[in-house]
Scaffold this active site. Structure first.
Site, PDB file in Angstrom:
ATOM      1  N   HIS A 152       0.919  -0.804  -0.315  1.00 41.44           N
ATOM      2  CA  HIS A 152       0.304   0.019   0.277  1.00 41.44           C
ATOM      3  C   HIS A 152       0.934   1.330  -0.019  1.00 41.44           C
ATOM      4  O   HIS A 152       1.866   1.809   0.875  1.00 41.44           O
ATOM      5  CB  HIS A 152      -0.714   0.086   1.174  1.00 41.44           C
ATOM      6  N   CYS A 153       0.282   2.207  -1.517  1.00 41.59           N
ATOM      7  CA  CYS A 153       1.540   3.672  -1.051  1.00 41.59           C
ATOM      8  C   CYS A 153       0.811   4.441  -0.531  1.00 41.59           C
ATOM      9  O   CYS A 153      -0.167   4.711  -0.802  1.00 41.59           O
ATOM     10  CB  CYS A 153       1.947   3.626  -2.151  1.00 41.59           C
ATOM     11  N   PRO A 154       1.566   5.476   0.284  1.00 37.98           N
ATOM     12  CA  PRO A 154       0.728   6.436   0.587  1.00 37.98           C
ATOM     13  C   PRO A 154       0.903   7.913  -0.619  1.00 37.98           C
ATOM     14  O   PRO A 154      -0.146   7.931  -0.426  1.00 37.98           O
ATOM     15  CB  PRO A 154       1.479   7.067   1.896  1.00 37.98           C
ATOM     16  N   ASN A 157      -1.878   6.578  -1.835  1.00 37.63           N
ATOM     17  CA  ASN A 157      -3.199   6.878  -2.057  1.00 37.63           C
ATOM     18  C   ASN A 157      -3.899   5.263  -2.287  1.00 37.63           C
ATOM     19  O   ASN A 157      -5.330   5.582  -2.621  1.00 37.63           O
ATOM     20  CB  ASN A 157      -3.706   7.894  -2.033  1.00 37.63           C
TER      21      ASN A 157
END
Length: 373
Positions: A152-154, A157
């Site tokens: 999961h890449c912030p 998002n």
């Protein structure tokens, strides 16, 4: 219920802060490069035109791939991986883990599953209430099971997985090219501004120097930002290129998938070229475009046929395909295609070897008959 919903809304809103930050930096970089550098600072018209053409090409590809990475929804398991209503009720009422595994095993007999948990059990998500397909994992940030989840890449998002992994790789590639191009073309003006004379009047500056205007600060800061992002993106991009060549996800790189024969970090590796095709597809003309061309459906993946000894993890050479097929569970369509191609190549090699052997024997007999005569 109301406080929980408010908390979730706040979390979803805060999750967009990194994306907004990147968007603001990109918008400022566009203004600083196009207006402050090309229009105000660069005196040569030909140089302006060349820089603007290549800049907008890289800018469009970067924004396009970034957009696709952000707004492509993660792929989820299909309905066939959900338990039937009766089995689901039995599973929820059952308290013993062994009995729950029996229910899951019966439901998974018709599913193309080859990976297991570390204990050898069927992978089941209690949150989403689905049997996890191979390479599928639950994302706590997205609160869903994602097919071929990588991470999961912030900064986007979004959860990077089967549906947008190619877009993510292209986003890293074009952002790296974008930063490299800016740093390379701004460097000469960065040096000139850095060594610019400190006189107040621009008329007193030497002719080979640039005037001390407000564009100076934009150009200086633009070079520092581009160089900083270039260094950070280069390491991440190199790591994901290595993962693509090995056909692994970030999760699988840290925790090897477990098959029926044991854990195998190279269980999904099909060779460098086929690994690249798994992500980018067979048609090379679409590789550099943020268009979905990945192979498969995200539910099943071709796997290597490993020996029973999981420590060696060597590819077994099957001389009797019928026996090996009977010993293993039914293969997916992509696996059957892979195996048929390998068997066809082996048959061609055997045919050529037999023809060579026969021709050698006939030549030997002819030579012996000539010597006897």
């Amino acid at each position: 219920m109301a406080p929980t919903r408010v908390l979730r809304c706040c979390q979803r809103g805060l999750a967009w802060i990194p994306v907004i930050f990147i968007a603001l930096v990109v918008c400022w970089s566009y203004y600083a490069y196009v207006v402050e550098l090309c229009i105000i600072t660069i005196p040569s018209i030909g140089e302006k035109i060349v820089y603007l053409i290549f800049f907008h090409l890289f800018f469009i590809m970067f924004v396009w791939s970034y957009w696709k990475t952000i707004f492509t929804m993660p792929a989820n398991p299909s309905k066939e991986f959900c338990l039937p209503k009766a089995e689901k009720e039995r599973y929820e009422k059952e308290e013993r883990p062994d009995s729950q595994q029996e229910i899951l095993s019966r439901a998974a007999t018709s599913l193309p599953l080859y990976t297991r948990t570390g204990a050898g059990a069927i992978r089941y998500c209690d949150r989403c209430q689905v049997i996890k397909p191979d390479r599928c994992h639950h994302c706590s940030a997205c609160d869903m099971c994602v097919l071929k989840m990588d991470h999961h890449c912030p900064w986007v998002n979004n959860c990077v997985g089967f549906s947008n992994y190619k877009f993510f790789i292209l986003f890293l590639a074009y952002s790296l090219v974008y930063c490299l191009f800016i740093a390379a073309t701004v460097l000469q003006y960065f040096i000139k501004f850095w060594t610019l004379c400190r006189r107040k009047s621009a008329e007193n500056c030497p002719k080979n120097e640039l005037p001390d205007t407000h564009a100076k600060f934009h150009v200086l800061f633009l070079f520092f930002v581009a160089a900083m992002f270039c260094i950070s993106i280069l390491s991440l991009f190199s790591y994901h290129l290595w993962l693509v060549g090995k056909n692994r996800s970030t999760i699988e790189a840290f925790r090897a998938p477990v098959f029926r024969t044991g854990s195998d970090k190279n269980g999904f590796s099909l060779g460098f070229r086929k690994n690249i095709s798994q992500v980018f597809g067979d048609q090379k003309k679409y590789w550099l475009l943020p268009i979905f061309t990945s192979q498969g459906d995200g539910l099943t993946f071709p796997t290597r046929l490993v020996c029973a000894d999981a420590e060696q993890a060597t590819v077994s050479q099957h001389t009797e395909p019928s026996k090996s097929a009977a010993a293993m569970s039914p293969l997916s369509e992509s696996q059957n295609r892979l195996l048929s191609n390998e068997q066809h190549a082996n048959n061609i090699e055997d045919h050529l070897a037999n023809n060579t052997l026969k021709s050698a024997e006939s030549e030997t007999i002819t030579v012996s008959m000539e010597s006897e005569s």
